[in-house]
Design an enzyme around this catalytic site. Structure first.
Site, short mmCIF file in Angstrom:
data_model
loop_
_atom_site.label_atom_id
_atom_site.label_comp_id
_atom_site.label_asym_id
_atom_site.label_seq_id
_atom_site.Cartn_x
_atom_site.Cartn_y
_atom_site.Cartn_z
N ARG A 81 -14.36 3.00 11.43
CA ARG A 81 -13.52 1.94 10.86
C ARG A 81 -14.11 0.73 10.48
O ARG A 81 -13.87 -0.02 9.48
CB ARG A 81 -12.35 1.72 11.84
CG ARG A 81 -11.68 2.97 12.15
CD ARG A 81 -10.47 2.69 13.32
NE ARG A 81 -9.84 3.82 13.64
CZ ARG A 81 -10.15 4.82 14.64
NH1 ARG A 81 -11.14 4.61 15.34
NH2 ARG A 81 -9.29 5.78 14.84
N VAL A 107 -1.88 -2.63 9.47
CA VAL A 107 -2.17 -1.23 9.88
C VAL A 107 -3.65 -1.14 9.33
O VAL A 107 -4.24 -0.22 9.70
CB VAL A 107 -1.23 -0.33 9.05
CG1 VAL A 107 -1.66 1.36 9.45
CG2 VAL A 107 0.31 -0.44 9.38
N ARG A 148 -11.08 5.68 5.99
CA ARG A 148 -12.45 6.27 6.37
C ARG A 148 -12.77 7.67 5.48
O ARG A 148 -11.69 8.29 5.36
CB ARG A 148 -12.76 6.45 7.68
CG ARG A 148 -12.78 5.27 8.51
CD ARG A 148 -13.04 5.87 9.79
NE ARG A 148 -11.96 6.25 10.67
CZ ARG A 148 -12.30 6.79 12.03
NH1 ARG A 148 -13.55 6.87 12.35
NH2 ARG A 148 -11.20 7.19 12.74
N GLY A 155 0.74 -1.14 0.07
CA GLY A 155 -0.03 0.06 0.02
C GLY A 155 0.84 1.38 -0.19
O GLY A 155 1.61 1.49 0.92
N ALA A 156 0.79 1.82 -1.29
CA ALA A 156 1.88 2.96 -1.27
C ALA A 156 1.03 4.24 -1.26
O ALA A 156 1.51 5.36 -1.93
CB ALA A 156 2.67 2.88 -2.50
N GLY A 157 -0.04 4.21 -0.58
CA GLY A 157 -0.78 5.58 -0.20
C GLY A 157 -0.47 6.45 0.76
O GLY A 157 0.97 6.63 1.14
N HIS A 174 -8.81 -0.75 18.35
CA HIS A 174 -8.75 0.59 17.95
C HIS A 174 -10.16 1.04 17.44
O HIS A 174 -10.37 1.08 16.23
CB HIS A 174 -7.75 0.37 16.49
CG HIS A 174 -7.25 1.41 15.86
ND1 HIS A 174 -6.95 2.72 16.30
CD2 HIS A 174 -7.32 1.74 14.41
CE1 HIS A 174 -6.53 3.60 15.80
NE2 HIS A 174 -6.81 3.06 14.45
N GLY A 217 1.33 4.33 3.57
CA GLY A 217 2.42 3.46 3.20
C GLY A 217 3.77 4.49 2.94
O GLY A 217 4.66 4.22 3.21
N1 LIG Z 1 -4.14 1.09 12.44
C1 LIG Z 1 -4.29 2.43 12.50
O1 LIG Z 1 -3.99 3.10 13.63
C2 LIG Z 1 -4.31 3.18 11.23
C3 LIG Z 1 -4.28 4.70 10.99
C4 LIG Z 1 -4.50 5.31 9.88
C5 LIG Z 1 -4.75 4.61 8.74
N2 LIG Z 1 -5.15 3.18 8.94
C6 LIG Z 1 -5.88 2.54 7.90
O2 LIG Z 1 -4.51 2.23 6.83
C7 LIG Z 1 -5.14 1.81 5.29
C8 LIG Z 1 -4.55 3.00 4.37
O3 LIG Z 1 -4.82 4.26 4.68
P1 LIG Z 1 -4.31 5.36 3.80
O4 LIG Z 1 -4.68 6.62 4.49
O5 LIG Z 1 -2.64 4.97 3.40
O6 LIG Z 1 -5.17 4.99 2.25
P2 LIG Z 1 -4.78 5.29 0.92
O7 LIG Z 1 -6.06 5.14 0.24
O8 LIG Z 1 -4.04 6.39 0.75
O9 LIG Z 1 -3.60 4.00 0.54
C9 LIG Z 1 -4.13 2.62 0.31
C10 LIG Z 1 -3.40 2.08 -1.02
O10 LIG Z 1 -3.59 0.93 -0.66
C11 LIG Z 1 -3.60 0.40 -2.20
N3 LIG Z 1 -4.12 -0.82 -2.44
C12 LIG Z 1 -5.44 -1.29 -2.35
N4 LIG Z 1 -5.59 -2.63 -2.58
C13 LIG Z 1 -4.18 -3.15 -2.63
C14 LIG Z 1 -3.76 -4.44 -3.02
N5 LIG Z 1 -4.60 -5.53 -3.13
N6 LIG Z 1 -2.29 -4.59 -2.83
C15 LIG Z 1 -1.62 -3.39 -2.68
N7 LIG Z 1 -2.03 -2.20 -2.42
C16 LIG Z 1 -3.42 -2.05 -2.56
C17 LIG Z 1 -4.50 1.50 -2.70
O11 LIG Z 1 -4.13 1.45 -4.23
C18 LIG Z 1 -3.88 2.79 -2.05
O12 LIG Z 1 -2.84 3.34 -2.71
C19 LIG Z 1 -6.73 2.24 5.73
O13 LIG Z 1 -7.60 1.00 5.83
C20 LIG Z 1 -6.73 3.21 7.10
O14 LIG Z 1 -8.20 2.96 7.54
C21 LIG Z 1 -4.93 2.63 10.01
#
Ligand SMILES: NC(=O)c1ccc[n+]([C@@H]2O[C@H](COP(=O)([O-])OP(=O)(O)OC[C@H]3O[C@@H](n4cnc5c(N)ncnc54)[C@H](O)[C@@H]3O)[C@@H](O)[C@H]2O)c1
Length: 311
Positions: free
Chosen positions: A90, A120, A84, A11-13, A177, A16
């Site tokens: 969540r 995560v 979200r 996940g390079a969003g 969480h 990531g």
């Molecule tokens: N645990 C925590 O405390 C916490 C904190 C913040 C965010 N999060 C969660 O982390 C996740 C990511 O958040 P974000 O803000 O980076 O979202 P984001 O949309 O910016 O990034 C998510 C990335 O995942 C990629 N992706 C989707 N399916 C995929 C797959 N099969 N293989 C590889 N990559 C894939 C998407 O293309 C996207 O680039 C969310 O579920 C968010 O709720 C958790």
């Protein structure tokens, strides 16, 4: 021969890519960024790699849409999934992220069978169960990041309230969480002084409430996604403790085996994090009220795990 560590971030969003940024800034390891979007992880990796001569750090950063480059990673961080939007909890992410985490873990199991895996993706505790089931790795090597973030939010609010350095705030947030997380004011101190001596009950209650809603506050402000700087920094604290075998005591979602009275449930508890992963779960002495809150949080996680079976 000493070698560089290798960490894969799936996940390079927002979360990531920011993880990769902190990992490289601290010169902790080589990084492989994986995403399904073509070109995006490659572009971000190349961009980050081009910052290394400026920052004077030697880290190789590569982006990929597959898992060949990730082979033999020391740590894998799974951030793939949807975040979200305002008004969503969540838990609303469960069906989509279950599919994504399942697909990703199937690959991770093949490419990095000896890694420690940090989940995560949300809903965090439920996604830990999904990952654990698919990965089939020992429980100490599968863990979730949430407690470090929730604790960081709590400590930030305490420091803001008291008007002191964040460095001097010690405390912890346990539980799932979600809104039922359990900040522990009775176990919080500032430079060794109990929080209760420096803050009124009303102000502490307000801090506890703001902490539990800390993620939603940021979602409401951003409108297009959720928090990522503090989440990524929290992940990197866990990665660093594992790679350097620091044995830091950090709250992590860990699969319990009777500790705190829970069995086969991922929930946030204080853990010793070292080279083997979660090397120990520390059982705090909780008051009756604190235990009741933790039980309530455990119940919410169990309900979510039940929901997993239906989606
Ligand atoms: N645990 C925590 O405390 C916490 C904190 C913040 C965010 N999060 C969660 O982390 C996740 C990511 O958040 P974000 O803000 O980076 O979202 P984001 O949309 O910016 O990034 C998510 C990335 O995942 C990629 N992706 C989707 N399916 C995929 C797959 N099969 N293989 C590889 N990559 C894939 C998407 O293309 C996207 O680039 C969310 O579920 C968010 O709720 C958790």
């Amino acid at each position: 021969m000493p070698r560089r560590y290798k960490v894969t971030v799936v996940g390079a969003g927002n979360v990531g890519a920011t993880c990769a940024h902190w990992l490289v800034a601290k010169e902790l390891c080589d990084v492989v960024l994986v995403d399904i979007v073509e070109g995006m992880p490659q572009g971000k990796a190349l961009d980050l790699m081009q910052a290394t001569p400026v920052e004077d750090v030697d880290c190789r950063v590569v982006g990929s849409n597959g898992y060949a480059e990730t082979a033999g990673s020391d740590v894998v961080v799974i951030t793939s999934g949807i975040p979200r939007k305002p008004g969503m909890s969540r838990d609303d992410l469960i069906a989509t992220n279950k599919k994504i985490v399942t697909a990703v873990c199937t690959e991770v199991k093949k490419s990095s069978p000896d890694a420690c895996v940090i989940i995560v993706s949300n809903p965090l505790d439920a996604m830990c169960h999904v990952a654990y089931d698919v990965l089939g790795m020992p429980r100490e090597r599968v863990m979730g990041m949430a407690g470090v973030l929730d604790t960081a939010r709590y400590k930030t609010f305490v420091a803001m309230e008291v008007g002191c350095s964040v460095e001097d705030v010690h405390g912890m947030v346990l539980g799932g969480h979600g809104d039922t997380m359990v900040p522990l004011p009775n176990h919080t101190s500032i430079g060794g002084i109990p929080l209760r001596e420096l803050c009124t009950k009303e102000r502490i209650d307000a801090i506890v409430d703001r902490t539990a809603k800390g993620g939603a506050e940021i979602v409401g402000l951003l409108k297009t996604g959720s928090a990522y700087y503090a989440p990524a920094s929290s992940v990197v604290a866990m990665v660093e403790s594992i790679l350097k075998d620091k044995k830091r005591v950090l709250p992590c979602a860990s699969l319990l085996d009777g500790q705190y009275g829970y069995k086969d449930l991922f929930i946030g508890v204080p853990c010793v994090l070292g080279a083997a992963g979660v090397e120990k779960v520390i059982e705090l002495e909780l008051s009756e009220h604190e235990k009741k809150l933790l039980d309530n949080s455990a119940k919410a996680v169990r309900e979510l795990v039940e929901t997993l079976k239906k989606v």
